[in-house]
Motif scaffolding. Structure first.
Motif, PDB file in Angstrom:
ATOM      1  N   SER A  62       0.844  -1.194   0.000  1.00 29.44           N
ATOM      2  CA  SER A  62       0.000   0.000   0.000  1.00 29.44           C
ATOM      3  C   SER A  62       0.876   1.240   0.000  1.00 29.44           C
ATOM      4  CB  SER A  62      -0.898   0.025   1.243  1.00 29.44           C
ATOM      5  OG  SER A  62      -0.112   0.165   2.417  1.00 29.44           O
ATOM      6  N   ASP A  63       0.254   2.389  -0.302  1.00 31.69           N
ATOM      7  CA  ASP A  63       1.004   3.644  -0.290  1.00 31.69           C
ATOM      8  C   ASP A  63       1.543   3.940   1.102  1.00 31.69           C
ATOM      9  OD1 ASP A  63       0.580   4.067  -2.971  1.00 31.69           O
ATOM     10  OD2 ASP A  63      -1.181   5.342  -2.681  1.00 31.69           O
ATOM     11  N   ASP A  64       0.766   3.608   2.140  1.00 30.75           N
ATOM     12  CA  ASP A  64       1.246   3.843   3.500  1.00 30.75           C
ATOM     13  C   ASP A  64       2.526   3.072   3.767  1.00 30.75           C
ATOM     14  OD1 ASP A  64      -0.816   5.543   4.061  1.00 30.75           O
ATOM     15  OD2 ASP A  64      -2.040   4.047   5.113  1.00 30.75           O
ATOM     16  N   GLN A  65       2.568   1.810   3.316  1.00 30.42           N
ATOM     17  CA  GLN A  65       3.764   1.018   3.536  1.00 30.42           C
ATOM     18  C   GLN A  65       4.930   1.518   2.694  1.00 30.42           C
ATOM     19  OE1 GLN A  65       2.599  -3.042   2.874  1.00 30.42           O
ATOM     20  NE2 GLN A  65       1.601  -3.232   4.867  1.00 30.42           N
ATOM     21  N   ARG A  66       4.652   1.945   1.472  1.00 31.09           N
ATOM     22  CA  ARG A  66       5.731   2.438   0.612  1.00 31.09           C
ATOM     23  C   ARG A  66       6.305   3.746   1.133  1.00 31.09           C
ATOM     24  NH1 ARG A  66       1.843   0.839  -4.052  1.00 31.09           N
ATOM     25  NH2 ARG A  66       2.447  -1.336  -4.346  1.00 31.09           N
ATOM     26  N   ASN A  67       5.524   4.461   1.922  1.00 37.78           N
ATOM     27  CA  ASN A  67       6.013   5.706   2.512  1.00 37.78           C
ATOM     28  C   ASN A  67       6.844   5.475   3.767  1.00 37.78           C
ATOM     29  OD1 ASN A  67       4.848   7.367   0.559  1.00 37.78           O
ATOM     30  ND2 ASN A  67       2.914   7.517   1.674  1.00 37.78           N
ATOM     31  N   ASN A  68       6.973   4.210   4.198  1.00 38.78           N
ATOM     32  CA  ASN A  68       7.826   3.927   5.349  1.00 38.78           C
ATOM     33  C   ASN A  68       9.258   4.341   5.020  1.00 38.78           C
ATOM     34  OD1 ASN A  68       5.808   2.814   6.934  1.00 38.78           O
ATOM     35  ND2 ASN A  68       6.146   0.750   6.151  1.00 38.78           N
ATOM     36  N   PRO A  69       9.954   4.972   5.968  1.00 40.05           N
ATOM     37  CA  PRO A  69      11.330   5.410   5.683  1.00 40.05           C
ATOM     38  C   PRO A  69      12.295   4.233   5.632  1.00 40.05           C
ATOM     39  CG  PRO A  69      10.787   5.800   7.980  1.00 40.05           C
ATOM     40  CD  PRO A  69       9.513   5.336   7.322  1.00 40.05           C
ATOM     41  N   ALA A  70      13.387   4.401   4.929  1.00 38.52           N
ATOM     42  CA  ALA A  70      14.459   3.412   4.956  1.00 38.52           C
ATOM     43  C   ALA A  70      14.993   3.308   6.383  1.00 38.52           C
ATOM     44  CB  ALA A  70      15.574   3.817   4.004  1.00 38.52           C
ATOM     45  N   ASN A  71      15.321   2.078   6.793  1.00 43.23           N
ATOM     46  CA  ASN A  71      15.768   1.887   8.177  1.00 43.23           C
ATOM     47  C   ASN A  71      16.618   0.623   8.244  1.00 43.23           C
ATOM     48  OD1 ASN A  71      16.012   1.468  10.993  1.00 43.23           O
ATOM     49  ND2 ASN A  71      14.101   2.589  11.340  1.00 43.23           N
ATOM     50  N   ALA A 101      15.895 -12.723  16.793  1.00 47.24           N
ATOM     51  CA  ALA A 101      15.069 -12.257  15.679  1.00 47.24           C
ATOM     52  C   ALA A 101      15.892 -12.273  14.405  1.00 47.24           C
ATOM     53  CB  ALA A 101      14.535 -10.853  15.952  1.00 47.24           C
ATOM     54  N   ILE A 102      15.324 -12.833  13.357  1.00 45.89           N
ATOM     55  CA  ILE A 102      15.949 -12.874  12.034  1.00 45.89           C
ATOM     56  C   ILE A 102      15.075 -12.037  11.118  1.00 45.89           C
ATOM     57  CG2 ILE A 102      16.683 -14.359  10.137  1.00 45.89           C
ATOM     58  CD1 ILE A 102      16.593 -16.674  12.311  1.00 45.89           C
ATOM     59  N   GLY A 103      15.638 -11.000  10.505  1.00 44.42           N
ATOM     60  CA  GLY A 103      14.770 -10.091   9.779  1.00 44.42           C
ATOM     61  C   GLY A 103      15.383  -9.479   8.541  1.00 44.42           C
ATOM     62  N   ILE A 104      14.519  -8.817   7.783  1.00 46.13           N
ATOM     63  CA  ILE A 104      14.894  -8.121   6.555  1.00 46.13           C
ATOM     64  C   ILE A 104      14.705  -6.628   6.787  1.00 46.13           C
ATOM     65  CG2 ILE A 104      12.566  -8.418   5.584  1.00 46.13           C
ATOM     66  CD1 ILE A 104      13.861  -8.649   2.821  1.00 46.13           C
ATOM     67  N   PHE A 105      15.659  -5.821   6.290  1.00 43.61           N
ATOM     68  CA  PHE A 105      15.624  -4.376   6.467  1.00 43.61           C
ATOM     69  C   PHE A 105      15.115  -3.691   5.196  1.00 43.61           C
ATOM     70  CE2 PHE A 105      19.202  -5.567   9.308  1.00 43.61           C
ATOM     71  CZ  PHE A 105      18.759  -4.984  10.495  1.00 43.61           C
ATOM     72  N   ARG A 106      14.393  -2.567   5.402  1.00 40.02           N
ATOM     73  CA  ARG A 106      14.026  -1.701   4.269  1.00 40.02           C
ATOM     74  C   ARG A 106      15.202  -0.758   4.015  1.00 40.02           C
ATOM     75  NH1 ARG A 106      10.027   0.831   1.281  1.00 40.02           N
ATOM     76  NH2 ARG A 106       8.388  -0.564   2.006  1.00 40.02           N
ATOM     77  N   GLN A 107      15.847  -0.949   2.877  1.00 40.24           N
ATOM     78  CA  GLN A 107      17.018  -0.142   2.549  1.00 40.24           C
ATOM     79  C   GLN A 107      16.650   1.147   1.834  1.00 40.24           C
ATOM     80  OE1 GLN A 107      18.696   0.364  -0.663  1.00 40.24           O
ATOM     81  NE2 GLN A 107      20.451   1.412   0.273  1.00 40.24           N
ATOM     82  N   GLN A 108      15.442   1.192   1.225  1.00 42.11           N
ATOM     83  CA  GLN A 108      14.987   2.379   0.510  1.00 42.11           C
ATOM     84  C   GLN A 108      13.529   2.647   0.854  1.00 42.11           C
ATOM     85  OE1 GLN A 108      15.470   1.975  -3.740  1.00 42.11           O
ATOM     86  NE2 GLN A 108      17.508   1.057  -3.571  1.00 42.11           N
ATOM     87  N   SER A 109      13.131   3.906   0.775  1.00 49.35           N
ATOM     88  CA  SER A 109      11.708   4.234   0.843  1.00 49.35           C
ATOM     89  C   SER A 109      11.109   4.101  -0.553  1.00 49.35           C
ATOM     90  CB  SER A 109      11.508   5.650   1.387  1.00 49.35           C
ATOM     91  OG  SER A 109      12.159   6.577   0.535  1.00 49.35           O
ATOM     92  N   GLY A 110       9.812   4.326  -0.665  1.00 49.93           N
ATOM     93  CA  GLY A 110       9.165   4.232  -1.965  1.00 49.93           C
ATOM     94  C   GLY A 110       8.792   2.802  -2.319  1.00 49.93           C
ATOM     95  N   ASP A 111       8.686   2.544  -3.606  1.00 45.47           N
ATOM     96  CA  ASP A 111       8.270   1.235  -4.104  1.00 45.47           C
ATOM     97  C   ASP A 111       9.467   0.290  -4.063  1.00 45.47           C
ATOM     98  OD1 ASP A 111       6.998  -0.883  -5.220  1.00 45.47           O
ATOM     99  OD2 ASP A 111       6.637   0.039  -7.173  1.00 45.47           O
ATOM    100  N   GLU A 136      18.167  -0.255  11.041  1.00 40.77           N
ATOM    101  CA  GLU A 136      18.284  -0.582  12.463  1.00 40.77           C
ATOM    102  C   GLU A 136      17.090  -1.377  12.973  1.00 40.77           C
ATOM    103  OE1 GLU A 136      18.894   3.015  14.616  1.00 40.77           O
ATOM    104  OE2 GLU A 136      20.924   3.337  13.839  1.00 40.77           O
ATOM    105  N   ILE A 137      15.945  -1.209  12.335  1.00 35.96           N
ATOM    106  CA  ILE A 137      14.724  -1.889  12.760  1.00 35.96           C
ATOM    107  C   ILE A 137      14.225  -2.760  11.619  1.00 35.96           C
ATOM    108  CG2 ILE A 137      12.345  -1.592  13.546  1.00 35.96           C
ATOM    109  CD1 ILE A 137      13.164   1.084  14.727  1.00 35.96           C
ATOM    110  N   PHE A 138      13.986  -4.040  11.890  1.00 41.01           N
ATOM    111  CA  PHE A 138      13.516  -4.954  10.848  1.00 41.01           C
ATOM    112  C   PHE A 138      12.180  -4.499  10.293  1.00 41.01           C
ATOM    113  CE2 PHE A 138      15.916  -8.455  13.252  1.00 41.01           C
ATOM    114  CZ  PHE A 138      17.025  -8.342  12.428  1.00 41.01           C
ATOM    115  N   ASP A 139      11.999  -4.697   8.991  1.00 38.98           N
ATOM    116  CA  ASP A 139      10.696  -4.454   8.372  1.00 38.98           C
ATOM    117  C   ASP A 139       9.784  -5.665   8.576  1.00 38.98           C
ATOM    118  OD1 ASP A 139       9.535  -2.228   6.614  1.00 38.98           O
ATOM    119  OD2 ASP A 139       8.898  -4.056   5.583  1.00 38.98           O
TER     120      ASP A 139
END
Length: 595
Positions: A255-264, A348-358, A266-269
């Protein structure tokens, strides 16, 4: 405010708007969900001065109702409020409209106390507690709340207050005792993992065992077959999916809300997590991984975080830094957890959001394995270690015996209300989490043969048919789990059956103490149609009775474990090809109870 169940009535626009003019009568009956008349129901309309009460036949009459559209509501203590909409067209030429309503018994309550972690655990007033968009209450000065007139079912309870992180808790049917479920929550704690505070993590699922396998592909049958891989019964947060290649962590991107999440970084997506006791026998964690749609220029960013809840100020510690991966073939990645030897910690084993947007990435987990030492590039073998003496070929090591965590549950089922197959097993496996299913709570070792996952009689393990090698020392498959044996939990009952009147099922119950001493156990009693001791500690039996509609018809095998009081003991239950025959032999798990 009570929730309202609406009884729908299908009408066209003309049906709604046409009818006689003036005033009329609404009459009808009210029944419960079993179609029995319901007396004492208060019947009211949106013309508030007009009310009635149902008689012993559930009947009521409302007079002097203006002919038009009205909402008729039905309320009674301990029942969920219902409503029926009456339109003008429902009134006949005599100006009478006849309706029927059904009400569901709903005497259950959810209650508890909300406390403020920011204020040393003081009661938190003014927090909103919700179970749906239309059903909520507010905590009082003492932090207490109560939501009543509920049917007993599963709920998601949300706690919210301005200035505090919202908290959600899943509340299962089994939490209701005598119609009341108690759910206490602390708000205001710092998030240690995304959406999870210390209070959340205290109750995290335990990773009792040293190997978890995911995915459908049978890369090394039966060890890696879909019917043997149960990683998707673990606890996940974010977006994830069970795929052929493994259990897949994904960046939230729908969703657009999720795509607007900032790159991070430090915190798993998205992540999988659990509580694990780390010892020198299991402090090397190896992940077998691959990716989809990654490249040198756009790899997947992932990592492992550990939370030590015993620390004065717990935090999520990244082990070895942020990792990247772009491999389509499986690769092993190793993590050293020896700094936590002797502690039970959150992993915890996780994946990070490296970029914002799509931004869309996937990390495929094929296995999570814990060993004493490095396993290098080995992808498909059983866990390495020192074999347990006397269990040649079982793939059971002393490291597994010592480091498997004692189970916190005592009763397990093999029944599953949701069926499935290789292409649609996910909903059934997820249901196991709520049912204390044996396959989600014990570790399955398919040495030579896979199980049958969804038969109506219960989960079952089996032997090969045809010319399978006969052996009463090496099982074709088995389960194991560890228990702290003590008074009140030293009597184990296996509820089971088989499917042949001519070929008995051979099985064996074995106890292994943490020093490697093993003993094959004999039942002290059983209710099977035929049961007797066989070679090498096996028992063989025939019992074809028992199904979902006749739970009392299964055979019961009872074992006395009191000789192990005060010890942690690994219990194994295995099936053996005890004699030559052309059939598969089967051992059903209807239930396992330790009491």
């Amino acid at each position: 405010m009570l929730g309202i169940a609406t009884v729908a009535q299908s009408c066209s626009d003309d049906d709604k708007n046409e009818g006689p003019a003036g005033f009329g009568t609404v009459t009808g009956t009210v029944t419960d969900e079993f179609d029995a008349p319901l007396a004492g129901v208060t019947v009211a309309t949106d013309e508030s001065e007009v009310t009635a009460t149902t008689d012993e036949l559930g009947a009521f009459t409302l007079k002097n109702i203006s002919i038009g559209s009205h909402i008729i509501t039905f309320s009674k203590a301990n029942y969920q409020t219902a409503s029926v909409t009456v339109y003008a067209k429902k009134f006949n030429d005599e100006k009478v409209a006849t309706i029927k309503a059904t009400m569901e018994y709903a005497a259950a309550k959810i209650r508890g106390i909300v406390t403020d972690s920011k204020a040393g655990g003081a009661p938190l007033a003014g927090a909103t507690v919700s179970i749906s968009a239309s059903r909520s209450v507010t905590t009082g000065a003492d932090g207490s709340y109560e939501i009543d007139n509920l049917p007993i079912k599963d709920y998601t309870v949300t706690f919210a207050k301005e200035g505090y992180t919202s908290v959600s808790r899943n509340l299962g049917m089994d939490m209701f005792v005598d119609g009341t479920a108690t759910l206490n929550v602390a708000m205001g704690s710092t998030e240690l993992l995304r959406g999870l505070t210390k209070d959340d993590l205290i109750s995290a699922d335990k990773w009792f065992f040293n190997e978890y396998r995911g995915g459908r592909n049978a890369d090394a049958y039966p060890h890696w077959d879909w019917a043997c891989n149960y990683m998707c019964t673990l606890d996940f947060a974010g977006t994830w999916e069970e795929q052929n290649e493994g259990t897949t962590l994904q960046i939230r991107n729908s969703s657009d809300d999720q795509r607007n999440n900032p790159a991070n970084l430090e915190i798993f997506d998205s992540f999988v997590y659990g509580s694990k006791l780390i010892t020198p026998d299991n402090h090397t964690m190896t992940l077998s991984l691959r990716t989809h749609s990654a490249s040198d220029d756009a790899p997947v960013y992932y990592g492992v975080q550990v939370v030590d809840l015993s620390a004065a100020e717990p935090k999520a510690t990244l082990i070895g830094g942020v990792k990247t991966l772009n491999s389509e073939p499986y690769v092993n990645r190793e993590f050293d957890l020896s700094a936590y030897d002797g502690k039970e910690v959150i992993i915890a084993i996780g994946i990070f959001r490296q970029q914002s947007g799509d931004y869309w990435k996937q990390l495929v987990l094929r296995t999570i394995r814990f060993t004493a030492n490095s396993i290098g590039d080995d992808l498909w073998s059983w866990l390495p270690g020192t074999p347990v003496e006397g269990l040649s070929g079982w793939q059971m090591t002393m490291e597994m015996v010592r480091s498997t965590m004692p189970h916190t549950k005592k009763s397990f089922t093999g029944m599953c209300e949701i069926g499935g197959n290789r292409d649609n097993y996910f909903p059934g496996y997820r249901e196991w989490r709520e049912k204390n299913h044996v396959a989600a709570n014990w570790s399955f070792m398919p040495l030579q043969k896979d199980p049958e996952v969804f038969p109506s009689e219960g989960y079952l393990i089996k032997t090969k048919g045809g010319d399978a090698t006969v052996s009463t020392t090496l099982p074709q498959a088995y389960f194991y789990a560890k228990f702290a044996i003590a008074e009140g939990s030293n009597r184990l009952t296996l509820t089971t059956r088989n499917f042949s009147s001519s070929n008995p099922t051979f099985f064996k119950m074995t106890a292994i103490t943490e020093d490697g001493t093993l003993k094959h156990l004999s039942p002290v009693e059983n209710t099977a149609q035929m049961a007797e001791a066989a070679a090498d500690g096996c028992w063989k039996f025939i019992h074809e009775s028992g199904d979902k509609s006749h739970p009392d018809d299964y055979a019961k095998f009872v074992y006395d474990l009191s000789e192990f009081n005060g010890k942690n003991v690994m219990i194994t239950i295995g099936i053996f090809k005890g004699e030559a025959n052309g059939d598969e032999n089967k051992l059903v798990f209807r239930a396992i109870d330790l009491n």
